[in-house]
Each structure stands twice: as structure tokens, then as C-alpha cells.
Design a protein around this motif. Structure first.
Motif, mmCIF file in Angstrom:
data_model
loop_
_atom_site.group_PDB
_atom_site.id
_atom_site.type_symbol
_atom_site.label_atom_id
_atom_site.label_comp_id
_atom_site.label_asym_id
_atom_site.label_seq_id
_atom_site.Cartn_x
_atom_site.Cartn_y
_atom_site.Cartn_z
ATOM 1 N N LEU A 188 -7.818 -3.836 -9.420
ATOM 2 C CA LEU A 188 -8.658 -4.607 -10.156
ATOM 3 C C LEU A 188 -9.567 -5.551 -9.327
ATOM 4 C CD1 LEU A 188 -6.076 -6.391 -12.771
ATOM 5 C CD2 LEU A 188 -8.006 -4.939 -13.277
ATOM 6 N N THR A 189 -9.080 -5.594 -7.853
ATOM 7 C CA THR A 189 -9.818 -6.368 -7.042
ATOM 8 C C THR A 189 -10.556 -5.525 -6.110
ATOM 9 O OG1 THR A 189 -7.645 -6.637 -5.660
ATOM 10 C CG2 THR A 189 -8.286 -8.430 -7.150
ATOM 11 N N ASP A 190 -11.819 -5.903 -5.738
ATOM 12 C CA ASP A 190 -12.515 -5.294 -4.916
ATOM 13 C C ASP A 190 -12.120 -5.693 -3.244
ATOM 14 O OD1 ASP A 190 -13.686 -7.795 -4.035
ATOM 15 O OD2 ASP A 190 -15.413 -7.642 -5.303
ATOM 16 N N GLU A 191 -12.621 -5.070 -2.257
ATOM 17 C CA GLU A 191 -12.325 -5.171 -0.909
ATOM 18 C C GLU A 191 -12.701 -6.709 -0.306
ATOM 19 O OE1 GLU A 191 -12.653 -2.995 3.509
ATOM 20 O OE2 GLU A 191 -13.255 -2.293 1.335
ATOM 21 N N LYS A 192 -13.575 -7.011 -0.924
ATOM 22 C CA LYS A 192 -14.013 -8.216 -0.127
ATOM 23 C C LYS A 192 -12.918 -9.265 -0.787
ATOM 24 C CE LYS A 192 -17.780 -11.983 -0.206
ATOM 25 N NZ LYS A 192 -18.994 -12.238 -0.889
ATOM 26 N N THR A 193 -12.602 -9.286 -1.995
ATOM 27 C CA THR A 193 -11.525 -10.178 -2.549
ATOM 28 C C THR A 193 -10.350 -10.302 -1.701
ATOM 29 O OG1 THR A 193 -12.753 -10.293 -4.597
ATOM 30 C CG2 THR A 193 -10.449 -11.234 -4.454
ATOM 31 N N ARG A 194 -9.760 -8.919 -1.468
ATOM 32 C CA ARG A 194 -8.456 -8.626 -0.766
ATOM 33 C C ARG A 194 -8.749 -9.102 0.662
ATOM 34 N NH1 ARG A 194 -8.327 -3.488 -0.979
ATOM 35 N NH2 ARG A 194 -9.714 -2.762 -2.751
ATOM 36 N N VAL A 195 -9.721 -9.057 1.248
ATOM 37 C CA VAL A 195 -10.007 -9.622 2.706
ATOM 38 C C VAL A 195 -9.830 -11.063 2.626
ATOM 39 C CG1 VAL A 195 -11.634 -9.952 4.623
ATOM 40 C CG2 VAL A 195 -11.427 -7.593 3.583
ATOM 41 N N ASN A 199 3.643 -12.672 8.408
ATOM 42 C CA ASN A 199 3.380 -11.550 7.515
ATOM 43 C C ASN A 199 2.169 -11.137 7.506
ATOM 44 O OD1 ASN A 199 5.924 -13.509 6.606
ATOM 45 N ND2 ASN A 199 6.020 -11.805 5.113
ATOM 46 N N THR A 200 1.195 -11.246 8.524
ATOM 47 C CA THR A 200 -0.026 -10.866 8.404
ATOM 48 C C THR A 200 -0.206 -9.386 8.580
ATOM 49 O OG1 THR A 200 -0.956 -12.862 9.423
ATOM 50 C CG2 THR A 200 -2.342 -10.907 9.749
ATOM 51 N N GLU A 201 0.707 -8.577 9.397
ATOM 52 C CA GLU A 201 0.560 -7.220 9.302
ATOM 53 C C GLU A 201 0.984 -6.626 7.990
ATOM 54 O OE1 GLU A 201 2.390 -3.638 11.976
ATOM 55 O OE2 GLU A 201 2.784 -5.550 12.429
ATOM 56 N N ASP A 202 1.947 -6.987 7.235
ATOM 57 C CA ASP A 202 2.378 -6.566 5.909
ATOM 58 C C ASP A 202 1.035 -6.643 4.981
ATOM 59 O OD1 ASP A 202 4.827 -5.823 6.831
ATOM 60 O OD2 ASP A 202 6.087 -7.545 6.173
ATOM 61 N N ALA A 203 0.618 -7.910 4.943
ATOM 62 C CA ALA A 203 -0.685 -8.247 4.198
ATOM 63 C C ALA A 203 -1.667 -7.360 4.283
ATOM 64 C CB ALA A 203 -1.039 -9.656 4.241
ATOM 65 N N ASN A 204 -2.173 -6.907 5.614
ATOM 66 C CA ASN A 204 -3.008 -6.093 5.795
ATOM 67 C C ASN A 204 -2.769 -4.706 5.373
ATOM 68 O OD1 ASN A 204 -4.859 -7.654 7.211
ATOM 69 N ND2 ASN A 204 -3.671 -7.476 9.156
ATOM 70 N N TYR A 205 -1.526 -4.191 5.667
ATOM 71 C CA TYR A 205 -1.156 -2.972 5.051
ATOM 72 C C TYR A 205 -1.160 -2.764 3.575
ATOM 73 C CZ TYR A 205 0.690 -0.671 9.271
ATOM 74 O OH TYR A 205 1.034 -0.089 10.518
ATOM 75 N N LEU A 206 -0.868 -3.626 2.747
ATOM 76 C CA LEU A 206 -0.615 -3.703 1.422
ATOM 77 C C LEU A 206 -2.185 -4.015 0.479
ATOM 78 C CD1 LEU A 206 2.513 -5.718 0.843
ATOM 79 C CD2 LEU A 206 2.151 -3.244 0.562
ATOM 80 N N TYR A 207 -2.639 -4.942 1.112
ATOM 81 C CA TYR A 207 -4.211 -5.310 0.514
ATOM 82 C C TYR A 207 -5.411 -4.656 0.955
ATOM 83 C CZ TYR A 207 -0.982 -8.629 -2.061
ATOM 84 O OH TYR A 207 -0.092 -9.307 -2.437
ATOM 85 N N LEU A 208 -5.322 -4.096 2.108
ATOM 86 C CA LEU A 208 -6.290 -3.312 2.823
ATOM 87 C C LEU A 208 -5.977 -1.809 3.023
ATOM 88 C CD1 LEU A 208 -7.525 -6.225 5.073
ATOM 89 C CD2 LEU A 208 -8.542 -5.683 2.691
#
Length: 234
Positions: free
Chosen positions: A178-185, A198-207
Motif C-alpha cells: 500500500l505504501t510507496d518507497e518515499k513513505t517507507r523511507v 532497531n534501525t537495521e531491522d526497520a531498514n530490512y522490513l520496510y525497504l
């Protein structure tokens, strides 16, 4: 017969809220929704499904919102679902089995696997790391001393649970679709500020990168007809 509260926090979730609630097939005795200040039709949709809506302006703190619904629970069990998720038929069956027990089951808390729907197709989910080990703490026996901690990627704190892993049921997550890459960044940037560890986990999951592996799932057999129709409209 035991009872279940379905609980969620929402904010401008009109695109997916009906999908989440239809997937539960009214298996709950109480539906508690914390609304963070929606300006779309979210609250109308929630009312249609008989929700108790509690308004609490969104502050960016997930635990703060979730603790509000814990204060309202009056049932034996709690099932947590997000507005951009839905469950399959086997998860609904698990909820019914839990309700049918006269006493508590062998576990106080069930971890349910979450599948991330592909950014490219609703009929595929990501089966590669780290998406294929996304266990979610979503079904637990209620006690009044329970509370959530941390602003993001919040954790349930309280008594010592007897944990069970429900390996067959699944929760499906629509965020990437549902969300574009800009929103996920932007989401990852916020997570970096609130929980740097948790930054590394967030990077993996949302990007997700180009190396993700997709697997097709049986949309026709695994979910009810109403959910299928709503998904087709996305």
C-alpha cells in the motif's frame, strides 16, 4: 465458553479497516478501537462493525495508544490486529478453539506468523529473510497488570506467559503493497530517532532490496469471500 476482545489502533485507515475486520468473521465479543484522530471514514467503518471507539490524539507513541485499549478489556482473551492486516481462516479457527475451552489452554500467549504481502502483487508474500521469521505476539490471556512498553516496535510486559507458537495460522500485512518507497523511507527515519537499536531491522522490513523471494499463496482458499472481494478493490 471464553470471550475475546479484538483490539486495534487506527488513524485514517479507511482503505483497509474493513478488510481487517471482515477477516475476523465477528469471532470476538468486544471490538475496541483507539482512533488517533482520523479525518476520513475510518470511524464510520469501525461503527459499522460494532466497535467501541475511543478517541485519543496520535502522539507518535504506539504503546501509549495500545495501553488505552488494555484498560478497556473485559474479556478473557485479547487478540491484536492492525488496520493494514488481515487473518486467514485458520487464524479464525484458532480463535474459536481458544473460546471453546472451558478453562485456559496449555499456553497463555500465542505467537502467530505474519506474512508480508509483496509490493508488487496481492497474491504473493515475501518468503525470504527477515520476513519469513516475523512472529507476532497477538493472542494472549488478559490480566490487568499487562502493559506495553516502547514508542515503536512495542513489547507487551506483565506476567510470565506460557508461550505457544501457532505455526499454521497466519496474519497478512499489506504495508509494503500500500505504501510507496518515499513513505517507507520516512517511516524508517522516524524509527531511527525513536529506537536507534532497531534501525537495521526497520531498514530490512520496510525497504526491501531486489533479492527478495516471493511465494504465491492461495487467496481463494485461505480467506473468506468478503475479504477476497475487498482485496480485489485495492
Amino acid at each position: 465458553m471464553q470471550t475475546i476482545s479484538a483490539c486495534m489502533i487506527v488513524l485514517n485507515a479507511e482503505k483497509t479497516l474493513a478488510i481487517a475486520l471482515e477477516s475476523l468473521e465477528n469471532v470476538y465479543e468486544d471490538l475496541i478501537i483507539i482512533d488517533g484522530g482520523s479525518t476520513d471514514s475510518t470511524c464510520d467503518i469501525a461503527s459499522h462493525y460494532g466497535a467501541r471507539i475511543i478517541h485519543s490524539e496520535w502522539s507518535g507513541d504506539f504503546s501509549e495508544q495500545r495501553n488505552l485499549y488494555l484498560r478497556e478489556v473485559k474479556t478473557d482473551w485479547v487478540f491484536i490486529i492492525d488496520a493494514d492486516e488481515f487473518v486467514d481462516n485458520k487464524t479464525v479457527e484458532l480463535l474459536r478453539v481458544v473460546k471453546d475451552y472451558e478453562h485456559k489452554t496449555n499456553g497463555d500467549r500465542f505467537y502467530i506468523m505474519r506474512r508480508w504481502i509483496s509490493p508488487f502483487s496481492k497474491r504473493h508474500y515475501i518468503s525470504s529473510y527477515p520476513y519469513n521469521i516475523d512472529w507476532q505476539d497477538r493472542l494472549f490471556y488478559f490480566q490487568k497488570n499487562l502493559y506495553y512498553k516502547d514508542q515503536v516496535h512495542e513489547r507487551l510486559i506483565g506476567h510470565c506467559f506460557r508461550d505457544l507458537e501457532a505455526t499454521v495460522p497466519h496474519i497478512y500485512h499489506l504495508d509494503l503493497f500500500l505504501t510507496d518507497e518515499k513513505t517507507r523511507v520516512e517511516k524508517v527515519k522516524k524509527y531511527r530517532q525513536k529506537r536507534p537499536q532497531n534501525t537495521e531491522d526497520a531498514n530490512y522490513l520496510y525497504l526491501p532490496n531486489n533479492n527478495i523471494i516471493l511465494e504465491e499463496w492461495n487467496l481463494d482458499d485461505d480467506i473468506n469471500h468478503s475479504v477476497k472481494l475487498l482485496l480485489e478493490k485495492l
